[in-house]
Design a protein around this motif. Structure first.
Motif, PDB file in Angstrom:
ATOM      1  N   UNK A   1      -9.215   0.795 -18.438  1.00 18.05           N
ATOM      2  CA  UNK A   1      -9.698   0.434 -19.775  1.00 18.05           C
ATOM      3  C   UNK A   1     -11.099  -0.169 -19.720  1.00 18.05           C
ATOM      4  N   UNK A   2     -11.381  -0.901 -18.640  1.00 22.22           N
ATOM      5  CA  UNK A   2     -12.698  -1.504 -18.479  1.00 22.22           C
ATOM      6  C   UNK A   2     -13.730  -0.513 -17.953  1.00 22.22           C
ATOM      7  N   UNK A   3     -13.289   0.679 -17.572  1.00 24.48           N
ATOM      8  CA  UNK A   3     -14.204   1.679 -17.054  1.00 24.48           C
ATOM      9  C   UNK A   3     -14.635   1.445 -15.624  1.00 24.48           C
ATOM     10  N   UNK A   4     -13.856   0.649 -14.874  1.00 26.80           N
ATOM     11  CA  UNK A   4     -14.202   0.353 -13.489  1.00 26.80           C
ATOM     12  C   UNK A   4     -13.703   1.466 -12.563  1.00 26.80           C
ATOM     13  N   UNK A   5     -14.332   1.642 -11.399  1.00 29.28           N
ATOM     14  CA  UNK A   5     -13.857   2.644 -10.436  1.00 29.28           C
ATOM     15  C   UNK A   5     -12.455   2.322  -9.925  1.00 29.28           C
ATOM     16  N   UNK A   6     -11.781   3.342  -9.422  1.00 28.27           N
ATOM     17  CA  UNK A   6     -10.426   3.159  -8.902  1.00 28.27           C
ATOM     18  C   UNK A   6     -10.397   2.224  -7.704  1.00 28.27           C
ATOM     19  N   UNK A   7     -11.514   2.090  -6.984  1.00 26.67           N
ATOM     20  CA  UNK A   7     -11.567   1.212  -5.815  1.00 26.67           C
ATOM     21  C   UNK A   7     -11.306  -0.240  -6.180  1.00 26.67           C
ATOM     22  N   UNK A   8     -11.515  -0.597  -7.431  1.00 26.49           N
ATOM     23  CA  UNK A   8     -11.283  -1.981  -7.863  1.00 26.49           C
ATOM     24  C   UNK A   8      -9.805  -2.345  -7.717  1.00 26.49           C
ATOM     25  N   UNK A   9      -8.913  -1.356  -7.851  1.00 28.82           N
ATOM     26  CA  UNK A   9      -7.480  -1.618  -7.680  1.00 28.82           C
ATOM     27  C   UNK A   9      -7.212  -2.140  -6.270  1.00 28.82           C
ATOM     28  N   UNK A  10      -7.847  -1.520  -5.266  1.00 26.53           N
ATOM     29  CA  UNK A  10      -7.691  -1.991  -3.891  1.00 26.53           C
ATOM     30  C   UNK A  10      -8.198  -3.405  -3.714  1.00 26.53           C
TER      31      UNK A  10
ATOM     32  N   UNK B   1       0.830  -1.206   0.000  1.00 25.76           N
ATOM     33  CA  UNK B   1       0.000   0.000   0.000  1.00 25.76           C
ATOM     34  C   UNK B   1       0.866   1.258   0.000  1.00 25.76           C
ATOM     35  N   UNK B   2       1.849   1.291   0.892  1.00 27.69           N
ATOM     36  CA  UNK B   2       2.709   2.474   0.988  1.00 27.69           C
ATOM     37  C   UNK B   2       3.487   2.682  -0.303  1.00 27.69           C
ATOM     38  N   UNK B   3       4.003   1.586  -0.878  1.00 26.25           N
ATOM     39  CA  UNK B   3       4.756   1.696  -2.125  1.00 26.25           C
ATOM     40  C   UNK B   3       3.889   2.261  -3.247  1.00 26.25           C
TER      41      UNK B   3
ATOM     42  N   UNK C   1      -9.568   1.569   0.512  1.00 23.36           N
ATOM     43  CA  UNK C   1     -10.136   0.579  -0.404  1.00 23.36           C
ATOM     44  C   UNK C   1      -9.529  -0.797  -0.167  1.00 23.36           C
ATOM     45  N   UNK C   2      -8.209  -0.837   0.063  1.00 25.23           N
ATOM     46  CA  UNK C   2      -7.538  -2.122   0.264  1.00 25.23           C
ATOM     47  C   UNK C   2      -7.917  -2.743   1.596  1.00 25.23           C
ATOM     48  N   UNK C   3      -7.938  -1.947   2.661  1.00 30.96           N
ATOM     49  CA  UNK C   3      -8.289  -2.472   3.979  1.00 30.96           C
ATOM     50  C   UNK C   3      -9.747  -2.933   4.007  1.00 30.96           C
ATOM     51  N   UNK C   4     -10.650  -2.118   3.443  1.00 29.70           N
ATOM     52  CA  UNK C   4     -12.055  -2.507   3.407  1.00 29.70           C
ATOM     53  C   UNK C   4     -12.235  -3.781   2.584  1.00 29.70           C
ATOM     54  N   UNK C   5     -11.552  -3.871   1.452  1.00 35.00           N
ATOM     55  CA  UNK C   5     -11.631  -5.084   0.637  1.00 35.00           C
ATOM     56  C   UNK C   5     -11.100  -6.287   1.410  1.00 35.00           C
TER      57      UNK C   5
END
Length: 379
Positions: A263-272, A78-80, A95-99
């Motif tokens: 590219x898929x048009x997904x929200x940034x939260x999907x990265x988490x 996460x920090x990196x 997003x990562x912690x909630x996921x």
């Protein structure tokens, strides 16, 4: 002389390849595909070595070792990413912690209960220990992920510096108290029970706590004897190598992940979500294997311990890192995420109370996980 096994070679090869790949910044789909295969191999090797260490030290220490090790890697990742990300990363930690919480409490718990109940008719565990873990997870999640959205000192879903420091200290205190309870004060509450065996009940008889029926000894379950100290130390070292390789390769793959999400048009939260799925893959596999062997308590220790460590260790680390990180740190959940979290908490409480579950409860948790994943993509 025997040849090294794949569980020894996979993390070493992954780490060796990681070094040049880290500086080369590969963009070729073929190279990224090879690195993805090495990432999968490192994950599977981490599972194996974590199980060796867990078998040697016994429960609940084995589950704790894996949960803490993976969380350290999660924090580093996460920090990196927050430091190197080209896009806005202010909500990446949230997003990562909630996921991680949703994947562990719904995904790992759900599939473990489903596998255990389908294979052994009922999934049996200790409600005292599991309930204590769940209560700690809920307290941490609400304090660190819900409260920032309702505080008024700072606009938006953010803590002030003082509030963030308080949340970090409170998180460490809760996590420390739980670890003391799990490993010292009430260790028996976190050992597996078998079907037909009563869970421990506290007898108030003047002295210390006593139990009508102690949990079973896992070293007498017919499986292989615990590994030697030398084998356990070797596996511990290879576990560290595997986890370093996982986080490094995941970091290299992250631009491709971010570009794919965009590219898929997904929200940034999907990265988490993707990061959490990668980091939690070793624990998920280990938990399912334990459930298949009728050791559902081990699965729940892994799941809830990971959720707890993801908050209780990540938030303090992010709080310290925020001193050097530029930009805001958004930790508060939105209304949809809050509803999903509270629904998960309510269902998990009802699941834990009886101390045994049918396949239905596992299915309910998996539906909640599917709802979280779908609503993250299409909020």
């Amino acid at each position: 002389m025997s040849r090294p096994s794949w569980t020894t070679l996979a993390p070493v090869v992954a780490l060796v390849v990681l070094v040049p790949a880290w500086f080369a910044h590969p963009e070729s789909p073929v190279v990224l595909g090879v690195l993805a295969l090495l990432l999968v191999g490192a994950v599977l090797a981490a599972v194996h070595h974590a199980e060796v260490v867990a078998h040697r030290v016994g429960e609940p220490y084995g589950s704790l070792v894996l949960a803490v090790a993976v969380t350290i890697i999660e924090v580093g990742l996460i920090v990196t990413l927050m430091v190197t990300a080209d896009k806005d990363a202010s909500g990446l930690a949230r997003d990562t912690v909630f996921a991680a919480v949703m994947i562990t409490v719904n995904g790992i718990v759900g599939i473990s209960l489903l596998v255990g109940a389908l294979k052994h008719r009922l999934a049996v565990f200790n409600p005292e220990g599991t309930g204590a873990a769940l209560a700690t997870v809920i307290a941490l999640a609400v304090l660190c992920l819900v409260v920032p959205s309702v505080t008024t000192s700072e606009p938006g879903p953010e803590f002030t510096g003082a509030q963030l420091a308080f949340a970090a200290i409170a998180s460490l205190a809760l996590y420390g108290m739980f670890v003391f309870t799990q490993t010292i004060r009430h260790r028996d509450f976190f050992l597996p029970v078998e079907q037909g065996q009563h869970t421990p009940t506290v007898m108030s008889s003047g002295g210390g706590d006593s139990f009508e029926h102690a949990p079973v000894d896992l070293d007498e379950d017919g499986h292989a004897d615990p590994p030697t100290d030398r084998a356990a130390l070797a596996s511990l070292g290879l576990l560290v190598v595997s986890l370093v390789a996982v986080v490094g390769l995941a970091k290299i793959e992250s631009p491709a992940i971010e570009n794919g999400v965009a590219a898929l048009g997904f929200p940034q939260a999907v990265v988490g979500v993707v990061i959490a799925l990668l980091v939690l893959a070793p624990e998920t596999i280990a938990a399912v294997r334990a459930a298949a062997r009728n050791r559902v308590q081990v699965s729940l220790n892994l799941a809830l311990g990971s959720a707890m460590a993801s908050i209780g260790l990540t938030i303090p680390a992010i709080a310290i890192a925020s001193i050097w990180l530029e930009g805001p740190l958004e930790l508060g959940l939105n209304q949809l995420q809050t509803v999903l979290l509270l629904l998960t908490a309510a269902v998990a409480i009802l699941t834990v109370v009886p101390g045994r579950t049918k396949p239905l409860q596992g299915g309910v948790h998996l539906v909640l996980l599917a709802s979280f994943l779908f609503l993250t993509i299409a909020p």
